[in-house]
Design a protein around this motif. Structure first.
Motif, PDB file in Angstrom:
ATOM      1  N   ASN A 253     -10.369  -3.917  30.554  1.00  0.00           N
ATOM      2  CA  ASN A 253     -10.890  -2.979  31.548  1.00  0.00           C
ATOM      3  C   ASN A 253     -12.184  -3.570  32.082  1.00  0.00           C
ATOM      4  N   ASP A 254     -13.021  -2.785  32.729  1.00  0.00           N
ATOM      5  CA  ASP A 254     -14.232  -3.379  33.283  1.00  0.00           C
ATOM      6  C   ASP A 254     -15.328  -3.587  32.240  1.00  0.00           C
ATOM      7  N   ARG A 255     -15.011  -3.329  30.959  1.00  0.00           N
ATOM      8  CA  ARG A 255     -15.939  -3.621  29.862  1.00  0.00           C
ATOM      9  C   ARG A 255     -15.481  -4.810  29.021  1.00  0.00           C
ATOM     10  N   ILE A 256     -14.208  -5.154  29.112  1.00  0.00           N
ATOM     11  CA  ILE A 256     -13.635  -6.140  28.192  1.00  0.00           C
ATOM     12  C   ILE A 256     -13.125  -7.349  28.961  1.00  0.00           C
ATOM     13  N   LEU A 257     -13.476  -8.535  28.482  1.00  0.00           N
ATOM     14  CA  LEU A 257     -13.079  -9.774  29.130  1.00  0.00           C
ATOM     15  C   LEU A 257     -11.585 -10.023  28.963  1.00  0.00           C
ATOM     16  N   ASP A 258     -10.964 -10.451  30.029  1.00  0.00           N
ATOM     17  CA  ASP A 258      -9.538 -10.799  30.011  1.00  0.00           C
ATOM     18  C   ASP A 258      -9.398 -12.219  29.467  1.00  0.00           C
ATOM     19  N   GLY A 259      -9.417 -12.351  28.155  1.00  0.00           N
ATOM     20  CA  GLY A 259      -9.456 -13.655  27.505  1.00  0.00           C
ATOM     21  C   GLY A 259      -8.150 -14.433  27.635  1.00  0.00           C
ATOM     22  N   VAL A 260      -8.267 -15.732  27.875  1.00  0.00           N
ATOM     23  CA  VAL A 260      -7.086 -16.590  27.976  1.00  0.00           C
ATOM     24  C   VAL A 260      -6.429 -16.720  26.607  1.00  0.00           C
ATOM     25  N   THR A 261      -7.230 -16.910  25.559  1.00  0.00           N
ATOM     26  CA  THR A 261      -6.670 -16.985  24.202  1.00  0.00           C
ATOM     27  C   THR A 261      -6.044 -15.652  23.826  1.00  0.00           C
ATOM     28  N   ARG A 262      -6.696 -14.558  24.201  1.00  0.00           N
ATOM     29  CA  ARG A 262      -6.161 -13.226  23.914  1.00  0.00           C
ATOM     30  C   ARG A 262      -4.755 -13.051  24.457  1.00  0.00           C
ATOM     31  N   LYS A 263      -4.565 -13.336  25.754  1.00  0.00           N
ATOM     32  CA  LYS A 263      -3.250 -13.124  26.357  1.00  0.00           C
ATOM     33  C   LYS A 263      -2.219 -14.107  25.794  1.00  0.00           C
ATOM     34  N   GLY A 300     -10.893 -12.617  15.494  1.00  0.00           N
ATOM     35  CA  GLY A 300     -11.339 -12.806  16.862  1.00  0.00           C
ATOM     36  C   GLY A 300     -10.564 -13.931  17.504  1.00  0.00           C
ATOM     37  N   ALA A 301     -10.468 -13.897  18.831  1.00  0.00           N
ATOM     38  CA  ALA A 301      -9.744 -14.928  19.570  1.00  0.00           C
ATOM     39  C   ALA A 301     -10.541 -15.317  20.803  1.00  0.00           C
ATOM     40  N   GLY A 302     -10.793 -16.623  20.963  1.00  0.00           N
ATOM     41  CA  GLY A 302     -11.531 -17.109  22.123  1.00  0.00           C
ATOM     42  C   GLY A 302     -11.414 -18.612  22.241  1.00  0.00           C
ATOM     43  N   THR A 303     -11.857 -19.156  23.353  1.00  0.00           N
ATOM     44  CA  THR A 303     -11.706 -20.590  23.596  1.00  0.00           C
ATOM     45  C   THR A 303     -12.439 -21.434  22.568  1.00  0.00           C
ATOM     46  N   ALA A 304     -13.696 -21.105  22.300  1.00  0.00           N
ATOM     47  CA  ALA A 304     -14.492 -21.939  21.405  1.00  0.00           C
ATOM     48  C   ALA A 304     -13.951 -21.917  19.977  1.00  0.00           C
ATOM     49  N   ALA A 305     -13.691 -20.732  19.450  1.00  0.00           N
ATOM     50  CA  ALA A 305     -13.266 -20.600  18.059  1.00  0.00           C
ATOM     51  C   ALA A 305     -11.759 -20.682  17.882  1.00  0.00           C
ATOM     52  N   VAL A 306     -10.994 -20.502  18.949  1.00  0.00           N
ATOM     53  CA  VAL A 306      -9.534 -20.325  18.937  1.00  0.00           C
ATOM     54  C   VAL A 306      -9.226 -19.004  18.240  1.00  0.00           C
ATOM     55  N   ILE A 307      -9.167 -19.014  16.911  1.00  0.00           N
ATOM     56  CA  ILE A 307      -8.991 -17.769  16.156  1.00  0.00           C
ATOM     57  C   ILE A 307      -9.924 -17.814  14.952  1.00  0.00           C
ATOM     58  N   SER A 308     -10.682 -16.755  14.758  1.00  0.00           N
ATOM     59  CA  SER A 308     -11.655 -16.681  13.670  1.00  0.00           C
ATOM     60  C   SER A 308     -11.381 -15.447  12.819  1.00  0.00           C
ATOM     61  N   PRO A 309     -10.915 -15.621  11.573  1.00  0.00           N
ATOM     62  CA  PRO A 309     -10.613 -14.465  10.719  1.00  0.00           C
ATOM     63  C   PRO A 309     -11.872 -13.755  10.231  1.00  0.00           C
ATOM     64  N   VAL A 310     -11.740 -12.469  10.005  1.00  0.00           N
ATOM     65  CA  VAL A 310     -12.828 -11.633   9.498  1.00  0.00           C
ATOM     66  C   VAL A 310     -12.512 -11.258   8.054  1.00  0.00           C
TER      67      VAL A 310
END
Length: 356
Positions: A253-263, A300-310
């Motif tokens: 939504n307008d608060r959350i980034l449309d992540g490439v790794t996410r999709k 978490g999922a993102g370009t830099a980390a790819v996937i980071s477990p919590v």
């Protein structure tokens, strides 16, 4: 608009590479940069004079509007090299679209597609030796735009500089992280710029993240600004929750980034037969799942980390540990993504983009 390097893209190469000064076995993320950078200026109503030159300082006026009104957006991408020496990007069209979406939200002129890809690919060919093969190795790519007009009047700039810089990278995070669920601070608000990769979004996160670090946690899971009831993002990444065998993540939504790794994770998970639920996730639902044992994973999922477990999260002063899952979705989807990125597996989605 077609670009040919001999006519439209001015190239000035370094006289001697600094690559021998870099220890590729002990990289700190985002600290070392390659020999060259791309830049292009918006002047008199158009983007012009694209060039590649040696990486180095910029000369910019103290009154440049980026310093006073924060007109700055950026992207994060990576290039990968396989064992045969071929270089690939991962879904670069998505990054190009998103930086222009971010620019539009910040009243910055959109950047031409031809300039973007010609500049990026030429830059990658020039600094090819900086892209190291091997799973986990990559070249981080940082396109960004800043407002350069001289003047402190509160209005959009009429001059901008678009740049691309490159940084060799290894794994962004090592191991798992512990997080705090935000109860007071928010990453973004309705109607704001949370969906844009605006520089100010990230600067505003540093203080509450430092508070979390003082308590022994590495990141913050952000909640909605209105009620702090719904889970949104984790640090600088999109976040996923595995409850039972279902994978949950917040809708964009307008608060959350449309992540490439996410999709990409969503697509891979769906194709693997996983029940993926893109919906609002309440903090209370997460806490209840942690208490009754149905919370299997957070990552978490993102370009830099790819996937980071919590490994654990804290909420209202209480910490909830997350046991390691034997059939970890985080490991499974990270492997699938990285094998596509590094040309180690078939790419049924057409996500891999060959540079040379």
């Amino acid at each position: 608009m077609q670009l040919t390097p001999s006519k439209s893209l001015e190239i000035t190469q370094v006289s001697e590479s600094k690559i021998d000064q870099v220890d590729f076995q002990n990289l700190v993320f985002g600290r070392a940069f390659t020999d060259h950078m791309f830049e292009c200026d918006f002047i008199d109503g158009s983007w012009q004079n694209p060039k590649i030159r040696p990486y180095g300082p910029l000369s910019i006026e103290p009154a440049a509007k980026v310093f006073h009104y924060g007109q700055a957006v950026f992207e994060g991408m990576k290039a990968y090299k396989d064992e045969a020496g071929k270089v690939f990007l991962f879904r670069p069209e998505e990054n190009f679209k998103r930086i222009n979406k971010s620019s539009k939200r910040m009243a910055i002129p959109e950047f031409p597609k031809e300039f973007f890809f010609e500049g990026l690919e030429t830059l990658l060919r020039l600094d090819n030796a900086w892209i190291k093969p091997g799973l986990g190795n990559s070249l981080y790519i940082r396109p960004f735009v800043i407002a350069t007009q001289n003047g402190v009047s509160a209005s959009p700039s009429d001059q901008y500089k678009f740049m691309i810089i490159l940084s060799p990278a290894q794994a962004y995070y090592s191991g798992s992280v512990k997080v705090v669920i935000a109860e007071h601070y928010s990453r973004a608000a309705d109607g704001g710029v949370g969906a844009a990769k605006a520089a100010g979004n990230y600067g505003a996160q540093f203080y509450p993240t430092n508070l979390a670090k003082d308590l022994g946690y590495q990141q913050v899971i952000w909640t909605d600004s209105k009620e702090h009831k719904y889970l949104e993002e984790a640090g600088t990444m999109n976040v996923f929750f595995r409850i039972g065998d279902s994978l949950l993540t917040a809708p964009t939504n307008d608060r959350i980034l449309d992540g490439v790794t996410r999709k990409s994770v969503i697509q891979i998970a769906k194709d693997a037969g996983v029940d993926v639920q893109v919906r609002r996730v309440e903090v209370d639902e997460l806490v209840a799942a942690a208490k009754d044992g149905t919370l299997k994973e957070i990552f978490g999922a993102g370009t830099a980390a790819v996937i980071s477990p919590v490994s654990a999260f804290s909420y209202k002063g209480e910490e909830y540990a997350i046991p390691s899952a034997e059939d970890s979705y985080a490991k499974r989807f990270k492997t699938a993504l990285m094998e596509i990125q590094h040309n180690l597996a078939e790419d049924p989605y057409g996500w891999r983009y060959a540079v040379n």
